[in-house]
Each structure stands twice: as C-alpha cells, then as structure tokens.
Design an enzyme around this catalytic site. Sequence first.
Site, PDB file in Angstrom:
ATOM      1  N   TYR A  82      39.909  35.005  40.771  1.00 57.41           N
ATOM      2  CA  TYR A  82      39.450  35.845  39.656  1.00 57.41           C
ATOM      3  C   TYR A  82      39.483  37.303  40.085  1.00 57.41           C
ATOM      4  CZ  TYR A  82      36.460  38.244  36.327  1.00 57.41           C
ATOM      5  OH  TYR A  82      35.982  39.140  35.395  1.00 57.41           O
ATOM      6  N   GLU A 131      40.902  42.143  32.941  1.00 62.32           N
ATOM      7  CA  GLU A 131      40.608  40.914  33.689  1.00 62.32           C
ATOM      8  C   GLU A 131      41.851  40.064  33.851  1.00 62.32           C
ATOM      9  OE1 GLU A 131      36.883  38.377  32.943  1.00 62.32           O
ATOM     10  OE2 GLU A 131      38.451  37.286  31.863  1.00 62.32           O
TER      11      GLU A 131
END
Length: 367
Positions: free
Chosen positions: A100, A186
């Site tokens: 992530y 993101e």
Amino acid sequence: MKLYEYAAKEIFLKYDIPIPKSSLVSDVNGAVDAAERMGDVVLKAQVLTGGRGKAGGIARAKDINEAKLNAQRILGMEIKGFPVKKLLVEEYRQPLKEMYLGITIDRRAKCPVIMASPSGGIDIEEVARNSPEKIIKIQVHPLTGLHDYQARAIANSLDRNKSPEIIAIIKKLYSIFIDNDCQLAEINPLAETESGVIALDGKMIIDDNALFRHDFIEEEEDSLEEVAKKNGMSYVGLDGDIGCIVNGAGLAMATLDMIAQYGGRPANFMDVRAGANAEQVKTALGIVSSNRNVKAIIINIFGGLTKCDEAARGIIEIFPRIKKPLIVRLSGTNEKEGRAMLGKYGIRMAASTEEAAKGVVELGNPD
C-alpha cells in the site's frame, strides 16, 4: 472531487508510474474486443466508491467467453447505489506481493503525510485497526518537499530488494499529489510482479477549491454524492446496510458511532445540514433509500434551525414509496407537532439517539 480509477491511472501514466495495459469500455462488445486483444484480463467496474471486489464488481476473465459473461453481469449492476456504466478491462498481472502507498493531508500537522504498508490490497483502515505496526507514516514539509532519505525509508519498509523502483514511484506519486491539488493520491495495491513494481489500482481525490486550475471532468452527474451536493447536503457512501439521515455533521458522526456500538454497520454518512426544509429531507430519504444494500433507515433530527414539523412533512411526502423499515427521532423546535404528524402514518419513533440506533439495528436484522 473523486476521480475514477481509469482517470487516476491516466495521470499515473503521464508521470511514468507503471500501470497494466487497459481499455475503457461501456458495453459488452467493447469488453469482448478488449479481452480478445489482451487475453487474460480483469474487468473492473468504474464507480466512485470502494468495496467493488466484495460487491462482485471486479472479475478475472481468462478468455473472451468469460469476459462476455462477466461484462453482462457487471454492467448495469449497482454498487452502494452507484450504477456501473463503464468497465476498465485490464491486462491481468499476477501480484507476487501487494503493498500500500498513499499520500494525504495531516490536518493536525498541517502538511502532507505519506503512508505505506507491506500489507496492501485491503482497506488501509483495516490494516491500521488490526496491524498498526505494519503502517509507516512520514510527514513532508510543504515548503521543502519530499527528501530522498524519506523516500528511501518508505521504500525499504516495503521491500528492500525493490527499493530503487519503489523510490521512483514514491517521488512520482508525490509530484502528482502536489501538481494536482490532491486531498488523496493512493496506489492499492502497489504490486511486485515478474516484470517489476506496478500500480494495480489507483485512487485520487481533488480539492474542490482548486478545480478551477484543472480540467478534470465529472462524468457521473447522477451519483448519490452529486445529487446530495446539488441539494446542499453531504453524502458519503460506506460499506454497511443501515441508512442514516441526520442534520449536523457532529450529530451524524455520533449517530454512526452509536449504530456501530449496537452491532450495526452504517451504509452512509448523510448530513442534511442546519435549516433543512421538507424538500431536502424528502430528497435525502430518496437518496439513502435508493441504495439497494440498505435494510433499514434512521432519521435523527435535532430541531434548531431545522424545524421538526418541517422535517416530518418531508418524510411523509415520500414515506409511501419507501419500502424499507424506518425509525425517526425528533427533538427540539416543533417536536410535538412533528411527532404527531408522523404518528398518523404509523412511523416508528424514538425518544433518543441511543434508542433510535438500537431500534434501527434491530429493524435491519429482524432475525
């Protein structure tokens, strides 16, 4: 403003962040053609909400027959009230490792913060809740910008063997964040594959106050968030099945917390705001009830600028068309009048937020 995955990835590509080959389509034939060109593909619903995978909005297709069947199933379905109008047909890339990487604003520190985790592919909130030690956060001074040592620290925390590739992606994502006035940029997952590190998914949220500087296009004008925004209200879709309508952001958050305390899962945040009139309350109930995941609805009105009888009038106008259990708490200005109006229609009432939250969870889970 949220960007669709395909739009975020178009920006990634401009900044040389590696992404899979892909094609945006709006019908089954387009999906089949794309699968024929690329072979093993993933079909991904393009909606402005999370939870696509759990809802069945992402599917792998190893041949054109699977692509056709999955495209027919996904196109036209709704995910948290958002209709699927487009698919991103993407070359399948086997992830050897999922990580992530995200950048947002730390409002308390008044600066950007980079968050990273070696555990990707799931909600970062879930990682933070269950394995907080797996998240690294580094604040970036808004004037000096991202330093090399910071990028190295983040990359090493993810995968030392792929550090150079990850460092390059971190720097490019930070440039995207700054250049496009992002509130969030993101990559989840940032995946290690046989051919290198690649962004398998992307998400961007742009500061509305900076939209005049950019040419982003808002395509989904009929999304629930857009309908709410046009009517002077705030709506945010969540993963649960309890619809929530409240006036005031603070009371709305308290109501969501109370629902969770009694074992329920809110389907949305909905603030009709102070001074809401009957038409706005009616519109809010229409928006929330249109989410097929919603099993029961709570309306929690504290009458100050918003008068309880006015809210009741809006509820009554649409109540006959709402096919879902409803519980209402009214308190404050013209409370007696509002409760009397709703009582004539047999609408279930609650005397407090706690009673309403407990009651709506019971309505949503009758067994």
